[in-house]
Design a protein around this motif. Structure first.
Motif, PDB file in Angstrom:
ATOM      1  N   VAL A 153      59.717  17.057 -75.887  1.00  0.00           N
ATOM      2  CA  VAL A 153      59.250  17.341 -77.239  1.00  0.00           C
ATOM      3  C   VAL A 153      60.285  18.237 -77.913  1.00  0.00           C
ATOM      4  O   VAL A 153      60.686  19.262 -77.351  1.00  0.00           O
ATOM      5  CB  VAL A 153      57.878  18.045 -77.225  1.00  0.00           C
ATOM      6  N   GLY A 154      60.716  17.822 -79.093  1.00  0.00           N
ATOM      7  CA  GLY A 154      61.647  18.631 -79.871  1.00  0.00           C
ATOM      8  C   GLY A 154      61.069  18.919 -81.238  1.00  0.00           C
ATOM      9  O   GLY A 154      60.535  18.034 -81.897  1.00  0.00           O
ATOM     10  N   THR A 155      61.152  20.174 -81.653  1.00  0.00           N
ATOM     11  CA  THR A 155      60.749  20.579 -82.995  1.00  0.00           C
ATOM     12  C   THR A 155      62.005  21.106 -83.665  1.00  0.00           C
ATOM     13  O   THR A 155      62.693  21.963 -83.110  1.00  0.00           O
ATOM     14  CB  THR A 155      59.676  21.673 -82.944  1.00  0.00           C
ATOM     15  N   TYR A 156      62.322  20.559 -84.835  1.00  0.00           N
ATOM     16  CA  TYR A 156      63.570  20.950 -85.486  1.00  0.00           C
ATOM     17  C   TYR A 156      63.339  21.283 -86.949  1.00  0.00           C
ATOM     18  O   TYR A 156      62.382  20.841 -87.569  1.00  0.00           O
ATOM     19  CB  TYR A 156      64.633  19.861 -85.330  1.00  0.00           C
ATOM     20  N   LEU A 157      64.259  22.083 -87.460  1.00  0.00           N
ATOM     21  CA  LEU A 157      64.182  22.524 -88.840  1.00  0.00           C
ATOM     22  C   LEU A 157      65.595  22.618 -89.397  1.00  0.00           C
ATOM     23  O   LEU A 157      66.460  23.265 -88.798  1.00  0.00           O
ATOM     24  CB  LEU A 157      63.501  23.903 -88.928  1.00  0.00           C
ATOM     25  N   GLY A 158      65.809  21.950 -90.521  1.00  0.00           N
ATOM     26  CA  GLY A 158      67.087  22.052 -91.203  1.00  0.00           C
ATOM     27  C   GLY A 158      67.235  23.419 -91.844  1.00  0.00           C
ATOM     28  O   GLY A 158      66.285  24.190 -91.937  1.00  0.00           O
ATOM     29  N   LYS A 159      68.447  23.701 -92.311  1.00  0.00           N
ATOM     30  CA  LYS A 159      68.744  25.037 -92.817  1.00  0.00           C
ATOM     31  C   LYS A 159      68.755  25.140 -94.339  1.00  0.00           C
ATOM     32  O   LYS A 159      69.224  26.129 -94.881  1.00  0.00           O
ATOM     33  CB  LYS A 159      70.074  25.498 -92.239  1.00  0.00           C
ATOM     34  N   THR A 160      68.213  24.127 -95.013  1.00  0.00           N
ATOM     35  CA  THR A 160      68.099  24.235 -96.469  1.00  0.00           C
ATOM     36  C   THR A 160      66.659  24.583 -96.830  1.00  0.00           C
ATOM     37  O   THR A 160      65.737  24.355 -96.041  1.00  0.00           O
ATOM     38  CB  THR A 160      68.495  22.917 -97.176  1.00  0.00           C
ATOM     39  N   SER A 161      66.472  25.098 -98.020  1.00  0.00           N
ATOM     40  CA  SER A 161      65.125  25.509 -98.440  1.00  0.00           C
ATOM     41  C   SER A 161      64.178  24.324 -98.618  1.00  0.00           C
ATOM     42  O   SER A 161      62.967  24.498 -98.599  1.00  0.00           O
ATOM     43  CB  SER A 161      65.199  26.328 -99.730  1.00  0.00           C
ATOM     44  N   GLN A 162      64.707  23.105 -98.758  1.00  0.00           N
ATOM     45  CA  GLN A 162      63.854  21.929 -98.923  1.00  0.00           C
ATOM     46  C   GLN A 162      63.372  21.359 -97.585  1.00  0.00           C
ATOM     47  O   GLN A 162      62.467  20.537 -97.559  1.00  0.00           O
ATOM     48  CB  GLN A 162      64.598  20.806 -99.675  1.00  0.00           C
ATOM     49  N   ASP A 163      63.981  21.767 -96.480  1.00  0.00           N
ATOM     50  CA  ASP A 163      63.636  21.201 -95.180  1.00  0.00           C
ATOM     51  C   ASP A 163      62.276  21.683 -94.696  1.00  0.00           C
ATOM     52  O   ASP A 163      61.866  22.808 -94.975  1.00  0.00           O
ATOM     53  CB  ASP A 163      64.698  21.566 -94.139  1.00  0.00           C
ATOM     54  N   VAL A 164      61.593  20.807 -93.984  1.00  0.00           N
ATOM     55  CA  VAL A 164      60.313  21.143 -93.359  1.00  0.00           C
ATOM     56  C   VAL A 164      60.440  20.877 -91.865  1.00  0.00           C
ATOM     57  O   VAL A 164      61.211  20.018 -91.447  1.00  0.00           O
ATOM     58  CB  VAL A 164      59.141  20.325 -93.960  1.00  0.00           C
ATOM     59  N   PRO A 165      59.690  21.591 -91.031  1.00  0.00           N
ATOM     60  CA  PRO A 165      59.757  21.336 -89.598  1.00  0.00           C
ATOM     61  C   PRO A 165      59.336  19.898 -89.286  1.00  0.00           C
ATOM     62  O   PRO A 165      58.407  19.364 -89.890  1.00  0.00           O
ATOM     63  CB  PRO A 165      58.750  22.322 -88.997  1.00  0.00           C
ATOM     64  N   SER A 166      60.037  19.299 -88.355  1.00  0.00           N
ATOM     65  CA  SER A 166      59.719  17.948 -87.903  1.00  0.00           C
ATOM     66  C   SER A 166      59.751  17.932 -86.385  1.00  0.00           C
ATOM     67  O   SER A 166      60.267  18.852 -85.756  1.00  0.00           O
ATOM     68  CB  SER A 166      60.721  16.933 -88.461  1.00  0.00           C
ATOM     69  N   ARG A 167      59.236  16.838 -85.818  1.00  0.00           N
ATOM     70  CA  ARG A 167      59.105  16.786 -84.363  1.00  0.00           C
ATOM     71  C   ARG A 167      59.383  15.377 -83.870  1.00  0.00           C
ATOM     72  O   ARG A 167      59.137  14.399 -84.562  1.00  0.00           O
ATOM     73  CB  ARG A 167      57.693  17.212 -83.996  1.00  0.00           C
ATOM     74  N   PHE A 168      59.889  15.300 -82.651  1.00  0.00           N
ATOM     75  CA  PHE A 168      59.997  14.018 -81.956  1.00  0.00           C
ATOM     76  C   PHE A 168      59.425  14.187 -80.562  1.00  0.00           C
ATOM     77  O   PHE A 168      59.379  15.294 -80.015  1.00  0.00           O
ATOM     78  CB  PHE A 168      61.447  13.506 -81.898  1.00  0.00           C
ATOM     79  N   VAL A 169      58.966  13.089 -80.001  1.00  0.00           N
ATOM     80  CA  VAL A 169      58.446  13.057 -78.631  1.00  0.00           C
ATOM     81  C   VAL A 169      59.021  11.814 -77.981  1.00  0.00           C
ATOM     82  O   VAL A 169      58.994  10.729 -78.571  1.00  0.00           O
ATOM     83  CB  VAL A 169      56.894  12.988 -78.606  1.00  0.00           C
ATOM     84  N   MET A 170      59.569  11.969 -76.778  1.00  0.00           N
ATOM     85  CA  MET A 170      60.074  10.808 -76.043  1.00  0.00           C
ATOM     86  C   MET A 170      59.765  10.978 -74.563  1.00  0.00           C
ATOM     87  O   MET A 170      59.555  12.086 -74.090  1.00  0.00           O
ATOM     88  CB  MET A 170      61.576  10.635 -76.259  1.00  0.00           C
ATOM     89  N   GLU A 171      59.719   9.862 -73.884  1.00  0.00           N
ATOM     90  CA  GLU A 171      59.425   9.858 -72.457  1.00  0.00           C
ATOM     91  C   GLU A 171      60.657   9.350 -71.720  1.00  0.00           C
ATOM     92  O   GLU A 171      61.209   8.308 -72.075  1.00  0.00           O
ATOM     93  CB  GLU A 171      58.222   8.953 -72.198  1.00  0.00           C
ATOM     94  N   LEU A 172      61.112  10.102 -70.699  1.00  0.00           N
ATOM     95  CA  LEU A 172      62.306   9.731 -69.958  1.00  0.00           C
ATOM     96  C   LEU A 172      62.018   9.649 -68.461  1.00  0.00           C
ATOM     97  O   LEU A 172      61.442  10.571 -67.884  1.00  0.00           O
ATOM     98  CB  LEU A 172      63.421  10.758 -70.161  1.00  0.00           C
ATOM     99  N   ALA A 173      62.458   8.558 -67.845  1.00  0.00           N
ATOM    100  CA  ALA A 173      62.440   8.439 -66.388  1.00  0.00           C
ATOM    101  C   ALA A 173      63.739   9.033 -65.857  1.00  0.00           C
ATOM    102  O   ALA A 173      64.707   9.245 -66.604  1.00  0.00           O
ATOM    103  CB  ALA A 173      62.325   6.970 -65.988  1.00  0.00           C
TER     104      ALA A 173
END
Length: 119
Positions: free
Chosen positions: A60-80
């Motif tokens: 699980v990754g939660t990321y946020l850009g560095k501009t004032s317009q950016d909002v937190p976003s997330r991705f989820v992936m499954e890895l063997a």
């Protein structure tokens, strides 16, 4: 801890981390639910993994850009074991992210991408 609570905690941790000019380009995770943060040119990203019932790791990754317009976003992936994923983030053209699992370790790498400038 349920997925919503973990995501909320990860987002709060990301928001509490001061932005730094020192840029990390890779983190390694070797324990479930122990996270780390990458600080990139355009994005800061907090990542952690849990183990699924089938032995795969859920990253699980939660990321946020560095501009004032950016909002937190997330991705989820499954890895063997032995799997790897490469991707870019929407509207963030400066990095290619590589997430790889080898054994009990997950490595997350932020590779800078040099984009040619339009003439």
């Amino acid at each position: 801890m349920n997925l919503f609570l973990r995501t909320t905690v990860a987002a709060a941790l990301l928001a509490a981390i001061p932005f730094s000019s020192a840029l990390a380009d890779e983190v390694q995770l070797d324990k479930p639910e122990a996270g780390a943060t990458l600080h990139g040119n355009e994005v800061d990203m907090s990542v952690y993994f849990t183990e699924s019932e089938n032995g795969k790791y859920i990253v699980v990754g939660t990321y946020l850009g560095k501009t004032s317009q950016d909002v937190p976003s997330r991705f989820v992936m499954e890895l063997a074991d032995g799997e790897k994923a490469q991707f870019g983030l929407p509207a963030k053209r400066g990095s290619l992210y590589v997430i790889a699992r080898e054994g009990n370790r997950v490595t997350v790498t932020d590779l800078p991408v040099n984009r040619p400038h339009a003439s």
